[in-house]
Design an enzyme around this catalytic site. Structure first.
Site, PDB file in Angstrom:
ATOM      1  N   LEU A   1       0.824  -1.212   0.000  1.00 32.52           N
ATOM      2  CA  LEU A   1       0.000   0.000   0.000  1.00 32.52           C
ATOM      3  C   LEU A   1       0.858   1.262   0.000  1.00 32.52           C
ATOM      4  O   LEU A   1       1.982   1.276   0.499  1.00 32.52           O
ATOM      5  CB  LEU A   1      -0.932   0.019   1.216  1.00 32.52           C
ATOM      6  CG  LEU A   1      -2.021  -1.064   1.268  1.00 32.52           C
ATOM      7  CD1 LEU A   1      -2.855  -0.888   2.528  1.00 32.52           C
ATOM      8  CD2 LEU A   1      -2.900  -1.032   0.021  1.00 32.52           C
TER       9      LEU A   1
ATOM     10  N   TYR B   1      22.996  -0.856   7.669  1.00 31.25           N
ATOM     11  CA  TYR B   1      22.033   0.253   7.732  1.00 31.25           C
ATOM     12  C   TYR B   1      22.306   1.185   8.914  1.00 31.25           C
ATOM     13  O   TYR B   1      21.946   2.374   8.858  1.00 31.25           O
ATOM     14  CB  TYR B   1      20.603  -0.280   7.786  1.00 31.25           C
ATOM     15  CG  TYR B   1      20.147  -0.860   6.460  1.00 31.25           C
ATOM     16  CD1 TYR B   1      19.852  -0.016   5.387  1.00 31.25           C
ATOM     17  CD2 TYR B   1      20.029  -2.234   6.278  1.00 31.25           C
ATOM     18  CE1 TYR B   1      19.450  -0.530   4.167  1.00 31.25           C
ATOM     19  CE2 TYR B   1      19.620  -2.759   5.061  1.00 31.25           C
ATOM     20  CZ  TYR B   1      19.333  -1.905   4.007  1.00 31.25           C
ATOM     21  OH  TYR B   1      18.942  -2.424   2.794  1.00 31.25           O
TER      22      TYR B   1
ATOM     23  N   HIS C   1      10.921  -0.302   0.360  1.00 35.34           N
ATOM     24  CA  HIS C   1      10.573  -1.676   0.019  1.00 35.34           C
ATOM     25  C   HIS C   1      11.783  -2.464  -0.468  1.00 35.34           C
ATOM     26  O   HIS C   1      11.978  -3.618  -0.074  1.00 35.34           O
ATOM     27  CB  HIS C   1       9.499  -1.686  -1.078  1.00 35.34           C
ATOM     28  CG  HIS C   1       8.188  -1.121  -0.658  1.00 35.34           C
ATOM     29  ND1 HIS C   1       7.193  -1.878  -0.081  1.00 35.34           N
ATOM     30  CD2 HIS C   1       7.697   0.150  -0.723  1.00 35.34           C
ATOM     31  CE1 HIS C   1       6.141  -1.125   0.178  1.00 35.34           C
ATOM     32  NE2 HIS C   1       6.434   0.118  -0.207  1.00 35.34           N
TER      33      HIS C   1
ATOM     34  N   LEU D   1      15.999  -2.345  -2.012  1.00 29.63           N
ATOM     35  CA  LEU D   1      17.280  -1.782  -2.432  1.00 29.63           C
ATOM     36  C   LEU D   1      18.024  -2.928  -3.113  1.00 29.63           C
ATOM     37  O   LEU D   1      18.317  -3.945  -2.485  1.00 29.63           O
ATOM     38  CB  LEU D   1      18.091  -1.242  -1.260  1.00 29.63           C
ATOM     39  CG  LEU D   1      19.362  -0.427  -1.606  1.00 29.63           C
ATOM     40  CD1 LEU D   1      19.822   0.377  -0.394  1.00 29.63           C
ATOM     41  CD2 LEU D   1      20.527  -1.285  -2.088  1.00 29.63           C
TER      42      LEU D   1
END
Length: 275
Positions: free
Chosen positions: A179, A236, A190, A192
């Site tokens: 969504l 990250y 979403h 990479l």
């Protein structure tokens, strides 16, 4: 005017007798067919105008020299470059070459969906056996929120990309995978992915930095969230993400860690750094 003899006795050559009406053997063609710029001056009319003799040289050597001079003073055609008619296209080597930029970062569009999906399949099928997004879902996000995506192109070839959408909840749920919430303040990353030929070269890091600062320039977006495997958590964390616990979403036997990043803090860190 009496006829003029073209030969006169000379102590260096023998005298010959020629008929006045016969052309000498060393004339340069038929005077009736070749225009003579030595003819009567302008304004003279008709055959009654007196004709000037062609040559009044008395020595054959002088006649030969005059012949050489006449060939040297002849009018030659000036060479002109050949040009193709308008209907004939120029050779490709002469046409202007339009080259693609060597490196380009830009937001993705629905026209990029097929190339994005092919790169996604190559990156994820070998690792997890499935793709996070199918082709229709990729095209769906690139249609609704292209400004939340970014691709890196090298000479027109897609080598890495990120796809995101807006989310309006505190944590990621199953709904967030498909969504887009236009009123949300959170950018959900979403995907990479980096092409296998360009991995281990820092391209994923470069693209992620650019993407996060692109998000920071959008006033409506306050933070970024993602879910990743435990082995990717240190990667990250280098970009300001912090783990907030296990993610509520799982794919088969794979479990994920949810991570969040404040874009305002990231912009502040960027301003205070030398980057």
């Amino acid at each position: 005017m009496p006829p003029v003899s073209l030969l006169h006795p000379s102590p260096h050559c023998r005298s010959t007798t020629k008929r006045a009406d016969a052309p000498p053997p060393w004339t340069l063609g038929n005077e009736d067919q070749t225009p003579d710029h030595r003819s009567s001056p302008a304004g003279a009319e008709g055959p009654s105008s007196p004709q000037r003799p062609l040559l009044e040289l008395g020595h054959p050597c002088e006649v030969a020299a005059a012949a050489r001079m006449s060939t040297q003073t002849g009018h030659y055609l000036k060479p002109r470059p050949l040009r193709l008619p308008p209907a004939v296209p120029e050779s490709p080597s002469r046409q202007r070459r339009h080259t693609l930029p060597a490196s380009e970062f830009r937001c993705l569009t629905p026209e990029d969906a097929a190339g994005v999906f092919e790169l996604e399949r190559e990156a994820f099928i070998s690792v997890s056996g499935n793709c996070p997004l199918n082709l229709d879902e990729v095209r769906h996000f690139l249609t609704l929120c292209p400004e939340l995506s970014m691709g890196w192109f090298l000479e027109g070839r897609l080598v890495a990309f990120i796809i995101g959408s807006l989310w309006d909840k505190e944590r990621i749920t199953q709904e967030a995978l498909t969504l887009h919430r236009p009123g949300g303040r959170t950018a959900h990353l979403h995907l990479l992915a980096v092409h296998r030929a360009f991995r281990q070269q820092g391209k994923g890091s470069t693209l992620l930095w650019r993407y996060l600062h692109h998000l920071g320039s959008q006033p409506a977006v306050r933070r970024a969230v993602l879910m990743c495997e435990a082995r990717l958590v240190p990667f990250y964390q280098r970009f300001g993400f912090r783990p907030v616990g296990p993610c509520a979403v799982s794919v088969g036997s794979l479990v994920f860690t949810e991570m969040q990043c404040s874009l305002r803090d990231l912009v502040s860190q960027r301003r205070n750094s030398d980057c």
